[in-house]
Design a protein around this motif. Structure first.
Motif, PDB file in Angstrom:
ATOM      1  N   LEU A 104      -7.574  -3.980  -0.245  1.00 38.81           N
ATOM      2  CA  LEU A 104      -6.432  -3.820  -1.146  1.00 38.81           C
ATOM      3  C   LEU A 104      -5.766  -2.466  -0.935  1.00 38.81           C
ATOM      4  CD1 LEU A 104      -4.739  -4.720  -3.619  1.00 38.81           C
ATOM      5  CD2 LEU A 104      -6.519  -3.703  -5.071  1.00 38.81           C
ATOM      6  N   LEU A 105      -6.579  -1.421  -0.784  1.00 43.80           N
ATOM      7  CA  LEU A 105      -6.033  -0.073  -0.603  1.00 43.80           C
ATOM      8  C   LEU A 105      -5.484   0.136   0.804  1.00 43.80           C
ATOM      9  CD1 LEU A 105      -8.778   1.981  -2.485  1.00 43.80           C
ATOM     10  CD2 LEU A 105      -6.446   1.574  -3.249  1.00 43.80           C
ATOM     11  N   LEU A 106      -6.296  -0.205   1.819  1.00 43.77           N
ATOM     12  CA  LEU A 106      -5.910   0.083   3.196  1.00 43.77           C
ATOM     13  C   LEU A 106      -4.802  -0.829   3.706  1.00 43.77           C
ATOM     14  CD1 LEU A 106      -9.283   0.809   5.061  1.00 43.77           C
ATOM     15  CD2 LEU A 106      -7.553   2.430   4.292  1.00 43.77           C
ATOM     16  N   GLN A 107      -4.708  -2.017   3.172  1.00 39.74           N
ATOM     17  CA  GLN A 107      -3.705  -2.955   3.675  1.00 39.74           C
ATOM     18  C   GLN A 107      -2.517  -3.067   2.715  1.00 39.74           C
ATOM     19  OE1 GLN A 107      -4.069  -4.123   6.713  1.00 39.74           O
ATOM     20  NE2 GLN A 107      -6.134  -3.338   6.955  1.00 39.74           N
ATOM     21  N   VAL A 108      -2.773  -3.540   1.497  1.00 39.18           N
ATOM     22  CA  VAL A 108      -1.665  -3.832   0.581  1.00 39.18           C
ATOM     23  C   VAL A 108      -0.970  -2.554   0.125  1.00 39.18           C
ATOM     24  CG1 VAL A 108      -1.002  -4.918  -1.588  1.00 39.18           C
ATOM     25  CG2 VAL A 108      -2.790  -5.956  -0.175  1.00 39.18           C
ATOM     26  N   GLN A 132      -1.311   0.651   1.278  1.00 39.94           N
ATOM     27  CA  GLN A 132      -0.799   1.491   2.366  1.00 39.94           C
ATOM     28  C   GLN A 132       0.473   0.908   2.978  1.00 39.94           C
ATOM     29  OE1 GLN A 132      -1.951   3.156   6.843  1.00 39.94           O
ATOM     30  NE2 GLN A 132      -3.360   1.778   5.784  1.00 39.94           N
ATOM     31  N   PHE A 133       0.404  -0.322   3.472  1.00 38.08           N
ATOM     32  CA  PHE A 133       1.558  -0.875   4.175  1.00 38.08           C
ATOM     33  C   PHE A 133       2.667  -1.288   3.214  1.00 38.08           C
ATOM     34  CE2 PHE A 133      -1.735  -1.413   7.460  1.00 38.08           C
ATOM     35  CZ  PHE A 133      -1.101  -0.715   8.485  1.00 38.08           C
ATOM     36  N   GLY A 134       2.311  -1.635   1.976  1.00 37.07           N
ATOM     37  CA  GLY A 134       3.346  -1.892   0.986  1.00 37.07           C
ATOM     38  C   GLY A 134       4.180  -0.651   0.720  1.00 37.07           C
ATOM     39  N   GLY A 135       3.507   0.498   0.601  1.00 33.74           N
ATOM     40  CA  GLY A 135       4.228   1.755   0.397  1.00 33.74           C
ATOM     41  C   GLY A 135       5.059   2.146   1.602  1.00 33.74           C
ATOM     42  N   ILE A 136       4.493   1.988   2.791  1.00 29.99           N
ATOM     43  CA  ILE A 136       5.223   2.359   4.008  1.00 29.99           C
ATOM     44  C   ILE A 136       6.451   1.479   4.197  1.00 29.99           C
ATOM     45  CG2 ILE A 136       5.100   2.423   6.523  1.00 29.99           C
ATOM     46  CD1 ILE A 136       2.135   3.146   6.230  1.00 29.99           C
ATOM     47  N   TYR A 137       6.281   0.160   4.092  1.00 31.67           N
ATOM     48  CA  TYR A 137       7.403  -0.752   4.309  1.00 31.67           C
ATOM     49  C   TYR A 137       8.445  -0.617   3.203  1.00 31.67           C
ATOM     50  CZ  TYR A 137       4.642  -3.126   7.925  1.00 31.67           C
ATOM     51  OH  TYR A 137       3.923  -3.413   9.050  1.00 31.67           O
ATOM     52  N   GLY A 138       7.982  -0.373   1.977  1.00 30.49           N
ATOM     53  CA  GLY A 138       8.923  -0.123   0.890  1.00 30.49           C
ATOM     54  C   GLY A 138       9.752   1.116   1.152  1.00 30.49           C
ATOM     55  N   LEU A 198       4.416   8.003  -0.206  1.00 29.38           N
ATOM     56  CA  LEU A 198       3.292   8.785  -0.720  1.00 29.38           C
ATOM     57  C   LEU A 198       2.236   7.883  -1.359  1.00 29.38           C
ATOM     58  CD1 LEU A 198       5.193  11.828  -2.285  1.00 29.38           C
ATOM     59  CD2 LEU A 198       3.635  11.891  -0.329  1.00 29.38           C
ATOM     60  N   VAL A 199       2.686   6.831  -2.053  1.00 33.99           N
ATOM     61  CA  VAL A 199       1.732   5.862  -2.613  1.00 33.99           C
ATOM     62  C   VAL A 199       0.945   5.195  -1.479  1.00 33.99           C
ATOM     63  CG1 VAL A 199       1.520   3.672  -3.856  1.00 33.99           C
ATOM     64  CG2 VAL A 199       3.063   5.449  -4.712  1.00 33.99           C
ATOM     65  N   GLY A 200       1.666   4.824  -0.403  1.00 35.73           N
ATOM     66  CA  GLY A 200       0.990   4.256   0.753  1.00 35.73           C
ATOM     67  C   GLY A 200      -0.023   5.214   1.350  1.00 35.73           C
ATOM     68  N   MET A 201       0.329   6.502   1.404  1.00 36.57           N
ATOM     69  CA  MET A 201      -0.592   7.510   1.917  1.00 36.57           C
ATOM     70  C   MET A 201      -1.839   7.605   1.055  1.00 36.57           C
ATOM     71  SD  MET A 201      -1.721  10.808   1.220  1.00 36.57           S
ATOM     72  CE  MET A 201      -0.436  11.376   0.113  1.00 36.57           C
ATOM     73  N   LEU A 202      -1.664   7.521  -0.275  1.00 37.70           N
ATOM     74  CA  LEU A 202      -2.815   7.563  -1.175  1.00 37.70           C
ATOM     75  C   LEU A 202      -3.709   6.341  -0.983  1.00 37.70           C
ATOM     76  CD1 LEU A 202      -1.122   8.862  -4.457  1.00 37.70           C
ATOM     77  CD2 LEU A 202      -2.651  10.127  -2.938  1.00 37.70           C
ATOM     78  N   GLY A 203      -3.082   5.188  -0.696  1.00 37.02           N
ATOM     79  CA  GLY A 203      -3.867   4.005  -0.393  1.00 37.02           C
ATOM     80  C   GLY A 203      -4.710   4.196   0.851  1.00 37.02           C
ATOM     81  N   LEU A 204      -4.112   4.806   1.881  1.00 38.14           N
ATOM     82  CA  LEU A 204      -4.858   5.089   3.115  1.00 38.14           C
ATOM     83  C   LEU A 204      -5.996   6.061   2.859  1.00 38.14           C
ATOM     84  CD1 LEU A 204      -5.313   5.097   6.170  1.00 38.14           C
ATOM     85  CD2 LEU A 204      -3.479   6.781   6.371  1.00 38.14           C
ATOM     86  N   ALA A 205      -5.701   7.148   2.147  1.00 36.40           N
ATOM     87  CA  ALA A 205      -6.725   8.167   1.894  1.00 36.40           C
ATOM     88  C   ALA A 205      -7.850   7.620   1.023  1.00 36.40           C
ATOM     89  CB  ALA A 205      -6.085   9.388   1.234  1.00 36.40           C
ATOM     90  N   GLY A 206      -7.480   6.957  -0.075  1.00 31.90           N
ATOM     91  CA  GLY A 206      -8.504   6.412  -0.964  1.00 31.90           C
ATOM     92  C   GLY A 206      -9.322   5.324  -0.296  1.00 31.90           C
ATOM     93  N   GLY A 207      -8.661   4.439   0.456  1.00 33.16           N
ATOM     94  CA  GLY A 207      -9.385   3.387   1.152  1.00 33.16           C
ATOM     95  C   GLY A 207     -10.328   3.929   2.203  1.00 33.16           C
ATOM     96  N   THR A 208      -9.908   4.985   2.888  1.00 36.96           N
ATOM     97  CA  THR A 208     -10.769   5.591   3.910  1.00 36.96           C
ATOM     98  C   THR A 208     -12.023   6.177   3.294  1.00 36.96           C
ATOM     99  OG1 THR A 208      -8.847   6.110   5.293  1.00 36.96           O
ATOM    100  CG2 THR A 208     -10.873   7.351   5.707  1.00 36.96           C
TER     101      THR A 208
END
Length: 217
Positions: free
Chosen positions: A82-86, A88-94, A165-175
């Motif tokens: 959920l964090l690394l995919q939805v 992260q990429f939801g924030g980036i594409y948005g 930035l939300v996408g970045m937080l998803g990447l960081a938290g998921g990692t």
């Protein structure tokens, strides 16, 4: 006879890894490149639905055939997905859809994500930090913030930067969670569960809310 069987099993395992790893790297890295290009002909939601569905169709059969499922923490893998995919990429594409340039998005993701990941790892007790490390993280954050400041004058792009930035937080938290929860999980199983979780979340959302998707040549 047992030795021959063991060698055969090892050969099959090695072949499956040689097949899986390039596919995994291609699917993962394509998220940034394809997103920057495809956002011109599709909204984020249908683009994500197609991406996660296609990735699942490739990764799930590979994981079912070659993955080690015994003991896999499926629930935790789903949260990480959920964090690394939805997220992260939801924030980036948005962000792309709101006019954030690919270079600026890369600055946020590649410049801030390692800093935030390190901070979260220290805060959760996975890593140890000292004054020099925290000072270095602070300098890094300030540097990225100064680079982002000129873009925040445009309200639309500013909102896009916030989504990035939300996408970045998803990447960081998921990692951080992946290292803490599922570090020993089979990579094939992990990738399959994460992308399948994302597809199960995003595809129904696309069916309900819709979105522009131009498939004409």
């Amino acid at each position: 006879m047992r030795l021959i069987a063991t060698r055969a099993a090892g050969t099959v395992h090695l072949m499956s890894d040689r097949l899986f790893l390039p596919i995994f790297i291609l699917l993962w890295s394509s998220g940034y490149v394809v997103g920057a290009l495809a956002i011109e002909v599709a909204d984020p939601l249908p683009l994500l639905a197609v991406r996660f569905t296609l990735a699942s169709l490739v990764l799930v059969p590979l994981a079912l055939r070659h993955g080690r499922w015994r003991g896999a923490p499926l629930g935790r893998l789903a949260v990480v997905g959920l964090l690394l995919q939805v997220v992260q990429f939801g924030g980036i594409y948005g962000g792309f859809a709101l006019g954030v340039p690919a270079g600026l998005s890369a600055l946020v993701m590649l410049g801030l994500a390692p800093l935030v990941t390190t901070g979260l790892a220290i805060g959760s007790g996975q890593e140890h930090g000292d004054v020099r490390l925290w000072s270095g993280l602070a300098v890094g954050v300030v540097g990225v913030a100064l680079s982002l400041a000129p873009e925040l004058g445009d309200a639309r792009v500013g909102v896009g930067v916030l989504l990035t930035l939300v996408g970045m937080l998803g990447l960081a938290g998921g990692t951080v969670l992946q290292k803490r929860w599922v570090g020993a999980a089979d990579l094939r199983v992990s990738a399959a569960v994460q992308n399948a979780t994302a597809a199960v979340i995003v595809a129904p959302a696309f069916a309900v809310f819709g979105g522009h998707l131009d498939v004409s040549l």
